[in-house]
Write an enzyme that holds these catalytic residues in place. Structure first.
Site, PDB file in Angstrom:
ATOM      1  N   GLY A  63       0.785  -1.238   0.000  1.00 34.91           N
ATOM      2  CA  GLY A  63       0.000   0.000   0.000  1.00 34.91           C
ATOM      3  C   GLY A  63       0.814   1.284   0.000  1.00 34.91           C
ATOM      4  O   GLY A  63       0.300   2.331   0.408  1.00 34.91           O
ATOM      5  N   ASN A  68       1.773   3.091  -2.587  1.00 30.94           N
ATOM      6  CA  ASN A  68       1.167   4.061  -3.514  1.00 30.94           C
ATOM      7  C   ASN A  68      -0.102   4.642  -2.925  1.00 30.94           C
ATOM      8  O   ASN A  68      -0.367   5.838  -3.072  1.00 30.94           O
ATOM      9  CB  ASN A  68       0.874   3.399  -4.865  1.00 30.94           C
ATOM     10  N   HIS A 103       1.318   0.997 -13.511  1.00 24.49           N
ATOM     11  CA  HIS A 103       2.078  -0.183 -13.931  1.00 24.49           C
ATOM     12  C   HIS A 103       3.568   0.189 -13.924  1.00 24.49           C
ATOM     13  O   HIS A 103       3.931   1.242 -14.471  1.00 24.49           O
ATOM     14  CB  HIS A 103       1.615  -0.570 -15.339  1.00 24.49           C
TER      15      HIS A 103
HETATM   16  C1  GRF Z   1       3.773  -1.010  -7.552  1.00 23.43           C
HETATM   17  O1  GRF Z   1       5.047  -1.230  -8.105  1.00 23.43           O
HETATM   18  C2  GRF Z   1       2.732  -0.813  -8.638  1.00 23.43           C
HETATM   19  O2  GRF Z   1       3.230  -0.179  -9.783  1.00 23.43           O
HETATM   20  C3  GRF Z   1       2.355  -2.234  -8.964  1.00 23.43           C
HETATM   21  O3  GRF Z   1       2.386  -2.921  -7.741  1.00 23.43           O
HETATM   22  C4  GRF Z   1       3.258  -2.255  -6.824  1.00 23.43           C
HETATM   23  C5  GRF Z   1       2.437  -1.925  -5.620  1.00 23.43           C
HETATM   24  O4  GRF Z   1       3.182  -1.426  -4.538  1.00 23.43           O
HETATM   25  N1  GRF Z   1       1.079  -2.275  -9.668  1.00 23.43           N
HETATM   26  P1  GRF Z   1       2.449  -0.766  -3.289  1.00 23.43           P
HETATM   27  O5  GRF Z   1       1.462  -1.797  -2.740  1.00 23.43           O
HETATM   28  O6  GRF Z   1       1.741   0.468  -3.761  1.00 23.43           O
HETATM   29  O7  GRF Z   1       3.527  -0.468  -2.297  1.00 23.43           O
END
Ligand code: GRF
Length: 191
Positions: free
Chosen positions: A14, A16, A112
């Site tokens: 989580g 992001n 992505h």
């Molecule tokens: C990120 O690298 C995103 O681009 C991909 O999965 C990862 C998620 O990381 N879709 P987080 O859970 O946001 O730390």
């Protein structure tokens, strides 16, 4: 313009989601949207704890052992009272079927960790590292019925020169993701 109501979908860490929450609280998304729900298909997802600490509404429905449609019908029902304008995928590790995608047509956004025209599916940083790419492109895109095939909203180039471990590739990539996702969301939500 009224604020858009977003649901953020996660499956794990989580980071992001957290970066977006900070921008909604006190940054470039402050006047643009509110987080109506943080949802996970994994009840144990670390990110749910983070979201709770921020005082956000959270919910989880396990996807394990269910067909895509059965799982998604439950999620659609859960979402209904929240009146969600946009679904923001942030490390959501479950492919969505046409059932869900049609319900939120052109209103599901994903990040992505690669150029979706060159690499689809999981492992975007491993791919960049193994191929010794001098740079890679993080992509924010609308989700359509394919896997990482939807219209591109924006891309951000990440310099990988001298990044000689996978950890360093990921570190640089994630730092870019955290800044870039909110910027791309702002673009979509204010159009
Ligand atoms: C990120 O690298 C995103 O681009 C991909 O999965 C990862 C998620 O990381 N879709 P987080 O859970 O946001 O730390």
């Amino acid at each position: 313009m009224s604020k858009k109501r977003i649901a953020i979908f996660i499956s794990g860490r989580g980071s992001n989601m957290e970066a977006i929450v900070r921008q909604v609280q006190d940054g470039i998304l402050k006047d643009v949207c509110e987080i109506a729900l943080v949802f996970s298909n994994k009840p144990q997802a670390k990110g749910l704890e983070i979201a709770k600490k921020f005082g956000l509404p959270v919910a989880a429905i396990p996807s394990k052992g269910k067909s895509r449609e059965a799982f998604e019908r439950e999620v659609l029902e859960l979402l209904q009272p929240y009146r969600i304008d946009y679904v923001v995928l942030a490390g959501f590790m479950r492919i969505l079927s046409p059932l869900f995608i049609r319900a939120y047509k052109n209103r599901i956004i994903n990040i992505h960790p690669a150029d979706t025209r060159l690499f689809q599916g999981v492992g975007g940083y491993e791919w960049a590292f193994e191929n010794k790419l001098p740079s890679t492109k993080i992509t924010v895109h609308f989700v359509d019925e394919g896997v990482d095939t939807g219209p591109i909203i924006a891309q951000r180039e990440v310099d990988l020169c001298g990044a000689d471990t996978l950890e360093e590739v990921e570190r640089r990539g994630l730092a870019a993701e955290h800044e870039f996702y909110s910027q791309a969301l702002r673009k979509v939500l204010t159009e």
